[in-house]
Design a protein around this motif. Sequence first.
Motif, PDB file in Angstrom:
ATOM      1  N   SER A  41       0.845  -1.188   0.000  1.00  0.00           N
ATOM      2  CA  SER A  41       0.000   0.000   0.000  1.00  0.00           C
ATOM      3  C   SER A  41       0.885   1.245   0.000  1.00  0.00           C
ATOM      4  CB  SER A  41      -0.918   0.012   1.219  1.00  0.00           C
ATOM      5  OG  SER A  41      -1.651   1.215   1.252  1.00  0.00           O
ATOM      6  N   THR A  44       0.522   4.281   2.679  1.00  0.00           N
ATOM      7  CA  THR A  44       0.836   4.082   4.088  1.00  0.00           C
ATOM      8  C   THR A  44       2.214   4.656   4.376  1.00  0.00           C
ATOM      9  OG1 THR A  44       1.822   1.912   3.694  1.00  0.00           O
ATOM     10  CG2 THR A  44      -0.523   1.962   4.239  1.00  0.00           C
ATOM     11  N   GLU A  46       4.122   3.313   6.732  1.00  0.00           N
ATOM     12  CA  GLU A  46       4.959   2.183   7.131  1.00  0.00           C
ATOM     13  C   GLU A  46       5.844   1.668   6.003  1.00  0.00           C
ATOM     14  OE1 GLU A  46       1.177   1.827   9.697  1.00  0.00           O
ATOM     15  OE2 GLU A  46       1.801   2.651   7.764  1.00  0.00           O
ATOM     16  N   HIS A  92       2.277  -5.926   3.996  1.00  0.00           N
ATOM     17  CA  HIS A  92       0.941  -5.890   4.574  1.00  0.00           C
ATOM     18  C   HIS A  92       1.091  -6.047   6.076  1.00  0.00           C
ATOM     19  CE1 HIS A  92      -2.717  -6.461   1.751  1.00  0.00           C
ATOM     20  NE2 HIS A  92      -3.008  -5.538   2.659  1.00  0.00           N
ATOM     21  N   TYR A 118      -0.939   2.474  17.299  1.00  0.00           N
ATOM     22  CA  TYR A 118      -2.269   2.974  16.997  1.00  0.00           C
ATOM     23  C   TYR A 118      -2.867   3.664  18.225  1.00  0.00           C
ATOM     24  CZ  TYR A 118      -2.480  -0.020  12.774  1.00  0.00           C
ATOM     25  OH  TYR A 118      -2.264  -0.611  11.552  1.00  0.00           O
ATOM     26  N   THR A 145      -9.328  -5.231   9.258  1.00  0.00           N
ATOM     27  CA  THR A 145      -7.905  -4.918   9.147  1.00  0.00           C
ATOM     28  C   THR A 145      -7.240  -4.922  10.514  1.00  0.00           C
ATOM     29  OG1 THR A 145      -8.182  -2.532   9.441  1.00  0.00           O
ATOM     30  CG2 THR A 145      -8.481  -3.396   7.203  1.00  0.00           C
ATOM     31  N   TRP A 191      -4.988   3.797  11.538  1.00  0.00           N
ATOM     32  CA  TRP A 191      -3.553   4.040  11.541  1.00  0.00           C
ATOM     33  C   TRP A 191      -3.249   5.486  11.166  1.00  0.00           C
ATOM     34  CZ3 TRP A 191      -5.788  -0.004   8.695  1.00  0.00           C
ATOM     35  CH2 TRP A 191      -6.102   0.294   7.358  1.00  0.00           C
ATOM     36  N   HIS A 194      -3.946   9.199   9.633  1.00  0.00           N
ATOM     37  CA  HIS A 194      -5.368   9.507   9.715  1.00  0.00           C
ATOM     38  C   HIS A 194      -5.822   9.688  11.162  1.00  0.00           C
ATOM     39  CE1 HIS A 194      -5.143   8.586   5.509  1.00  0.00           C
ATOM     40  NE2 HIS A 194      -4.697   7.376   5.785  1.00  0.00           N
ATOM     41  N   GLU A 217       0.947  -2.618  15.422  1.00  0.00           N
ATOM     42  CA  GLU A 217       0.906  -3.206  14.085  1.00  0.00           C
ATOM     43  C   GLU A 217       2.285  -3.736  13.721  1.00  0.00           C
ATOM     44  OE1 GLU A 217       0.368  -1.696   9.462  1.00  0.00           O
ATOM     45  OE2 GLU A 217       1.073  -0.368  11.053  1.00  0.00           O
ATOM     46  N   PHE A 219       4.031  -4.495  10.431  1.00  0.00           N
ATOM     47  CA  PHE A 219       3.937  -4.290   8.988  1.00  0.00           C
ATOM     48  C   PHE A 219       5.062  -5.101   8.349  1.00  0.00           C
ATOM     49  CE2 PHE A 219       4.858  -1.822   5.106  1.00  0.00           C
ATOM     50  CZ  PHE A 219       3.590  -1.670   4.565  1.00  0.00           C
ATOM     51  N   GLY A 266       2.708   8.747  -1.256  1.00  0.00           N
ATOM     52  CA  GLY A 266       1.397   8.519  -0.671  1.00  0.00           C
ATOM     53  C   GLY A 266       0.447   9.686  -0.766  1.00  0.00           C
TER      54      GLY A 266
END
Length: 329
Positions: A41, A44, A46, A92, A118, A145, A191, A194, A217, A219, A266
């Motif tokens: 992604s 993101t 990460e 992911h 988070y 998720t 995450w 946001h 998380e 990643f 991003g």
Amino acid sequence: MAKRRDAVAALLGLSALWVGGCARSKTSSAEEGPPLAVRGSTATLEIAPVLLAARDHYPAGAVVRNGGIGNLVGAPRVTGLGDEGPADVATHAETQALRYSVANPDLRIILTVTEGRYRIIARRSAGIASLADLKSKRIAALVTTSAGFFLARMLAQAQLSFADIVPVRISPIEGMAEALARREVDAVAIWEPHGGNAALALGEDRIEFPGDGVYRELFNLNTTATNLADPVKRQRIVAFVRAIINASEAIARDPEPAKRLVAATGGFTANEVSRAWPTLTFTAALPPDLLDTLEAEEQWLAAQDGRAPRPLATLAGLIDATILAEARR
């Protein structure tokens, strides 16, 4: 838990021995063939070390495109979440590795690139002063998720579950902060950046519930056992893991190039990236509690899917520590 951590440590030790017996192959094979196909992604933060590794630390050439584990296993494209096409490696969160590996046990987790912290952002004016006050509240989250698992773990701290709240899916997730400010939801569990944007939107009306000690998380970089069985592809993947390690070290020395790169890729502002940066740890390792996290999450996912949880040995088989051991030589 201690036994599982010992098991991971033993696996790393065995990996080092395995590497010693296979390390005489020519390193030039890592530079053969087309560019390494990397999916993840790109929206993101990460993914920053992966982007930096592909650009500055992997001379054999790697192309990073939007996507994820689905590209490793030929899963149908999810609208808005990636492009079609196969991948050699993919990033992911650990949640999706567990989800996809039910039908694709060939999946392997080979590196934790980034650990992300988070938090829940809520409106005080909605009568929220503690986690227990989230009962019956509208909470924006992507429940399938890592953010959904985080929210479940946080609710459990107050003896609550998803049955006690009103989950609200907001897509795209960039709209969560505005929905919170407009009082369409009472809290947000998502995450960064946001979460930070939601906190900024509420100002002094916000209350935060960090997940420190409850969930972080993981990643990860993922591939398949089939890819790793190909000697040339395996060596190229090892070289890319080494590039991520080097990129992570470069970020520790000077994070600004990675910040600019992930912002541009991003579509984030420099302020969004800077505010969120302290919530990220670029580990480039395999944490000793990875298997513990997978086990806890497997119980949650199995209950969601109405299936029996897989045994610990099956989950342990999803972790391949040999690539990291080889890359560290």
